[in-house]
Write an enzyme that holds these catalytic residues in place. Sequence first.
Site, PDB file in Angstrom:
ATOM      1  N   TYR A 174     -13.211  -5.047  -9.929  1.00 37.44           N
ATOM      2  CA  TYR A 174     -12.596  -5.730  -8.778  1.00 37.44           C
ATOM      3  C   TYR A 174     -12.592  -7.237  -9.042  1.00 37.44           C
ATOM      4  O   TYR A 174     -11.574  -7.912  -8.844  1.00 37.44           O
ATOM      5  CB  TYR A 174     -13.332  -5.408  -7.470  1.00 37.44           C
ATOM      6  CG  TYR A 174     -12.737  -6.155  -6.295  1.00 37.44           C
ATOM      7  CD1 TYR A 174     -11.453  -5.860  -5.848  1.00 37.44           C
ATOM      8  CD2 TYR A 174     -13.433  -7.186  -5.654  1.00 37.44           C
ATOM      9  CE1 TYR A 174     -10.873  -6.565  -4.797  1.00 37.44           C
ATOM     10  CE2 TYR A 174     -12.861  -7.893  -4.604  1.00 37.44           C
ATOM     11  CZ  TYR A 174     -11.577  -7.574  -4.176  1.00 37.44           C
ATOM     12  OH  TYR A 174     -10.997  -8.284  -3.143  1.00 37.44           O
TER      13      TYR A 174
ATOM     14  N   ASP B 135       4.860   1.767  -2.463  1.00 36.03           N
ATOM     15  CA  ASP B 135       3.577   1.581  -3.141  1.00 36.03           C
ATOM     16  C   ASP B 135       3.773   0.481  -4.172  1.00 36.03           C
ATOM     17  O   ASP B 135       4.667   0.588  -5.030  1.00 36.03           O
ATOM     18  CB  ASP B 135       3.184   2.914  -3.819  1.00 36.03           C
ATOM     19  CG  ASP B 135       1.776   2.885  -4.390  1.00 36.03           C
ATOM     20  OD1 ASP B 135       1.347   1.823  -4.893  1.00 36.03           O
ATOM     21  OD2 ASP B 135       1.107   3.932  -4.333  1.00 36.03           O
TER      22      ASP B 135
ATOM     23  N   ARG C 137       1.796   2.965   4.702  1.00 34.38           N
ATOM     24  CA  ARG C 137       1.667   3.781   5.920  1.00 34.38           C
ATOM     25  C   ARG C 137       2.770   3.443   6.929  1.00 34.38           C
ATOM     26  O   ARG C 137       2.665   2.463   7.670  1.00 34.38           O
ATOM     27  CB  ARG C 137       0.273   3.583   6.521  1.00 34.38           C
ATOM     28  CG  ARG C 137      -0.815   4.278   5.693  1.00 34.38           C
ATOM     29  CD  ARG C 137      -2.205   3.904   6.120  1.00 34.38           C
ATOM     30  NE  ARG C 137      -2.566   2.545   5.728  1.00 34.38           N
ATOM     31  CZ  ARG C 137      -3.751   1.975   5.967  1.00 34.38           C
ATOM     32  NH1 ARG C 137      -4.675   2.660   6.609  1.00 34.38           N
ATOM     33  NH2 ARG C 137      -3.996   0.744   5.573  1.00 34.38           N
TER      34      ARG C 137
ATOM     35  N   THR D 165     -12.583  -6.130   7.694  1.00 35.87           N
ATOM     36  CA  THR D 165     -11.309  -5.389   7.779  1.00 35.87           C
ATOM     37  C   THR D 165     -11.602  -3.945   7.355  1.00 35.87           C
ATOM     38  O   THR D 165     -12.761  -3.535   7.297  1.00 35.87           O
ATOM     39  CB  THR D 165     -10.275  -5.998   6.807  1.00 35.87           C
ATOM     40  OG1 THR D 165     -10.796  -5.839   5.476  1.00 35.87           O
ATOM     41  CG2 THR D 165      -9.998  -7.464   7.082  1.00 35.87           C
TER      42      THR D 165
ATOM     43  N   PHE E 254     -11.318  -3.116   4.414  1.00 33.79           N
ATOM     44  CA  PHE E 254     -11.614  -3.312   2.986  1.00 33.79           C
ATOM     45  C   PHE E 254     -12.800  -2.463   2.508  1.00 33.79           C
ATOM     46  O   PHE E 254     -12.704  -1.749   1.504  1.00 33.79           O
ATOM     47  CB  PHE E 254     -11.884  -4.807   2.763  1.00 33.79           C
ATOM     48  CG  PHE E 254     -12.266  -5.183   1.366  1.00 33.79           C
ATOM     49  CD1 PHE E 254     -11.298  -5.467   0.415  1.00 33.79           C
ATOM     50  CD2 PHE E 254     -13.607  -5.284   0.984  1.00 33.79           C
ATOM     51  CE1 PHE E 254     -11.652  -5.824  -0.884  1.00 33.79           C
ATOM     52  CE2 PHE E 254     -13.963  -5.639  -0.300  1.00 33.79           C
ATOM     53  CZ  PHE E 254     -12.984  -5.917  -1.235  1.00 33.79           C
TER      54      PHE E 254
HETATM   55  P1  NDP Z   1      -7.392  -3.727   4.262  1.00 42.09           P
HETATM   56  O1  NDP Z   1      -7.899  -2.494   3.597  1.00 42.09           O
HETATM   57  O2  NDP Z   1      -7.593  -3.873   5.719  1.00 42.09           O
HETATM   58  O3  NDP Z   1      -5.828  -3.917   3.943  1.00 42.09           O
HETATM   59  C1  NDP Z   1      -5.303  -3.656   2.672  1.00 42.09           C
HETATM   60  C2  NDP Z   1      -3.791  -3.644   2.750  1.00 42.09           C
HETATM   61  O4  NDP Z   1      -3.260  -3.477   1.422  1.00 42.09           O
HETATM   62  C3  NDP Z   1      -3.253  -2.512   3.611  1.00 42.09           C
HETATM   63  O5  NDP Z   1      -2.214  -2.978   4.416  1.00 42.09           O
HETATM   64  C4  NDP Z   1      -2.729  -1.524   2.595  1.00 42.09           C
HETATM   65  O6  NDP Z   1      -1.580  -0.849   3.097  1.00 42.09           O
HETATM   66  C5  NDP Z   1      -2.295  -2.448   1.443  1.00 42.09           C
HETATM   67  N1  NDP Z   1      -2.286  -1.709   0.187  1.00 42.09           N
HETATM   68  C6  NDP Z   1      -3.360  -1.205  -0.478  1.00 42.09           C
HETATM   69  N2  NDP Z   1      -2.950  -0.502  -1.548  1.00 42.09           N
HETATM   70  C7  NDP Z   1      -1.590  -0.556  -1.560  1.00 42.09           C
HETATM   71  C8  NDP Z   1      -0.591  -0.008  -2.401  1.00 42.09           C
HETATM   72  N3  NDP Z   1      -0.898   0.757  -3.470  1.00 42.09           N
HETATM   73  N4  NDP Z   1       0.716  -0.264  -2.119  1.00 42.09           N
HETATM   74  C9  NDP Z   1       1.048  -1.006  -1.040  1.00 42.09           C
HETATM   75  N5  NDP Z   1       0.149  -1.567  -0.200  1.00 42.09           N
HETATM   76  C10 NDP Z   1      -1.162  -1.321  -0.460  1.00 42.09           C
HETATM   77  O7  NDP Z   1      -8.086  -4.934   3.473  1.00 42.09           O
HETATM   78  P2  NDP Z   1      -7.968  -6.541   3.634  1.00 42.09           P
HETATM   79  O8  NDP Z   1      -7.028  -6.912   4.691  1.00 42.09           O
HETATM   80  O9  NDP Z   1      -9.332  -7.055   3.682  1.00 42.09           O
HETATM   81  O10 NDP Z   1      -7.380  -6.913   2.200  1.00 42.09           O
HETATM   82  C11 NDP Z   1      -6.217  -7.662   1.994  1.00 42.09           C
HETATM   83  C12 NDP Z   1      -6.390  -8.523   0.758  1.00 42.09           C
HETATM   84  O11 NDP Z   1      -7.459  -9.424   0.948  1.00 42.09           O
HETATM   85  C13 NDP Z   1      -6.703  -7.739  -0.519  1.00 42.09           C
HETATM   86  O12 NDP Z   1      -5.978  -8.285  -1.590  1.00 42.09           O
HETATM   87  C14 NDP Z   1      -8.200  -7.989  -0.695  1.00 42.09           C
HETATM   88  O13 NDP Z   1      -8.592  -7.874  -2.040  1.00 42.09           O
HETATM   89  C15 NDP Z   1      -8.305  -9.403  -0.184  1.00 42.09           C
HETATM   90  N6  NDP Z   1      -9.629  -9.854   0.203  1.00 42.09           N
HETATM   91  C16 NDP Z   1     -10.329  -9.194   1.176  1.00 42.09           C
HETATM   92  C17 NDP Z   1     -11.590  -9.650   1.535  1.00 42.09           C
HETATM   93  C18 NDP Z   1     -12.444  -8.951   2.536  1.00 42.09           C
HETATM   94  O14 NDP Z   1     -13.666  -9.208   2.566  1.00 42.09           O
HETATM   95  N7  NDP Z   1     -11.910  -8.081   3.377  1.00 42.09           N
HETATM   96  C19 NDP Z   1     -12.144 -10.865   0.942  1.00 42.09           C
HETATM   97  C20 NDP Z   1     -11.335 -11.459  -0.081  1.00 42.09           C
HETATM   98  C21 NDP Z   1     -10.116 -10.982  -0.397  1.00 42.09           C
HETATM   99  P3  NDP Z   1      -1.301   0.730   2.948  1.00 42.09           P
HETATM  100  O15 NDP Z   1      -2.617   1.434   2.806  1.00 42.09           O
HETATM  101  O16 NDP Z   1      -0.558   1.089   4.201  1.00 42.09           O
HETATM  102  O17 NDP Z   1      -0.436   0.839   1.740  1.00 42.09           O
HETATM  103  C1  8X3 Z   2     -13.634  -9.247  -1.067  1.00 43.68           C
HETATM  104  C2  8X3 Z   2     -14.904  -9.995  -0.903  1.00 43.68           C
HETATM  105  O1  8X3 Z   2     -17.301 -10.196  -1.777  1.00 43.68           O
HETATM  106  O2  8X3 Z   2     -16.485  -7.975  -1.287  1.00 43.68           O
HETATM  107  O3  8X3 Z   2     -12.823  -9.786  -2.059  1.00 43.68           O
HETATM  108  O4  8X3 Z   2     -15.686  -9.142  -3.209  1.00 43.68           O
HETATM  109  S1  8X3 Z   2     -16.137  -9.287  -1.849  1.00 43.68           S
END
Ligand code: NDP
Ligand code: 8X3
Length: 249
Positions: free
Chosen positions: A150, A57, A35, A185, A187
């Site tokens: 996942y 991407d 984005r 987040t 997420f």
């Molecule tokens: P968000 O959805 O807030 O952020 C995800 C980020 O990943 C965005 O900046 C998005 O950018 C980017 N992204 C997703 N798909 C693509 C793509 N195809 N190409 C490039 N960039 C991409 O989620 P989180 O901040 O929570 O997640 C970040 C990481 O943390 C992930 O790996 C997630 O699995 C991990 N995580 C999250 C947890 C949670 O509970 N939130 C717990 C454990 C791990 P854009 O859409 O602009 O491309």
């Molecule tokens: C993100 C945390 O518990 O939703 O990785 O898988 S959980």
Amino acid sequence: MAKIAFVTGATSGIGRATAIELANKGYQIIATGRRTERLEELKQVITEVPVYTLAFDVRDKEAVQEAVNSLPEEWKRVEVLVNNAGNAHGLAPFQGGSLEDWDAMIDINVKGLLYVSHAVLPLMLKHKKGHIVNIGSIAGKEVYPNGNVYCASKHAVDAISKSMRIDLVQEGIKVSEVNPGLVETEFSEVRFKGDSERATTVYQGYEALQAQDIAELISFIVSRPAHVNLAEVLVLPTAQASSTIVVKE
Ligand code: NDP
Ligand code: 8X3
């Protein structure tokens, strides 16, 4: 010499907070995501150090390589790579899973991390110095109902992180893995395909981790002395004991 951190998924959540936190610690930031408007907004927020943005991407290996190649020479001395881009897509029993969702999670969380690492690593190898921080998950340590693919993608991140550490130790490159539990987040919004009401309930009734908590942890990890590598951290909200045990009011 300026320290440079390359952060994927910097448009939201953990990645955005990490970019800001590392900038506060003096790192120049290469911020990436799809984005572009969010990347531009981040540039307005981080004013104390230069920010270079790359929109691509992570699923597109040519685009990843081209983006890294396009970095101006003075931005190529990357010291820290935070492999954060990723998401869950859907939460469904295996027998009802969507192939589209499965492809997205394997292509982004696993192959995307590999493509970015493959493109950025030569920049670190050149100087025999660098630190890769992979964002795994508690889902990479255990599996939970309906988490199937996942969880598999994050187990892959766990295996890749360990393998990277073994193979890169002789190159002087540190590899760390941060495995968060529930972080509030976008997420869940992505996982539930824009169903904000359902996404909000994931973080209700207890105090979830915030993106800033993870950003500060990453900042701590990359600021250890040269001889110290914090290899792995599992970080949970106090109310969470496992993927399935969360004490809610
Ligand atoms: P968000 O959805 O807030 O952020 C995800 C980020 O990943 C965005 O900046 C998005 O950018 C980017 N992204 C997703 N798909 C693509 C793509 N195809 N190409 C490039 N960039 C991409 O989620 P989180 O901040 O929570 O997640 C970040 C990481 O943390 C992930 O790996 C997630 O699995 C991990 N995580 C999250 C947890 C949670 O509970 N939130 C717990 C454990 C791990 P854009 O859409 O602009 O491309
Ligand atoms: C993100 C945390 O518990 O939703 O990785 O898988 S959980």
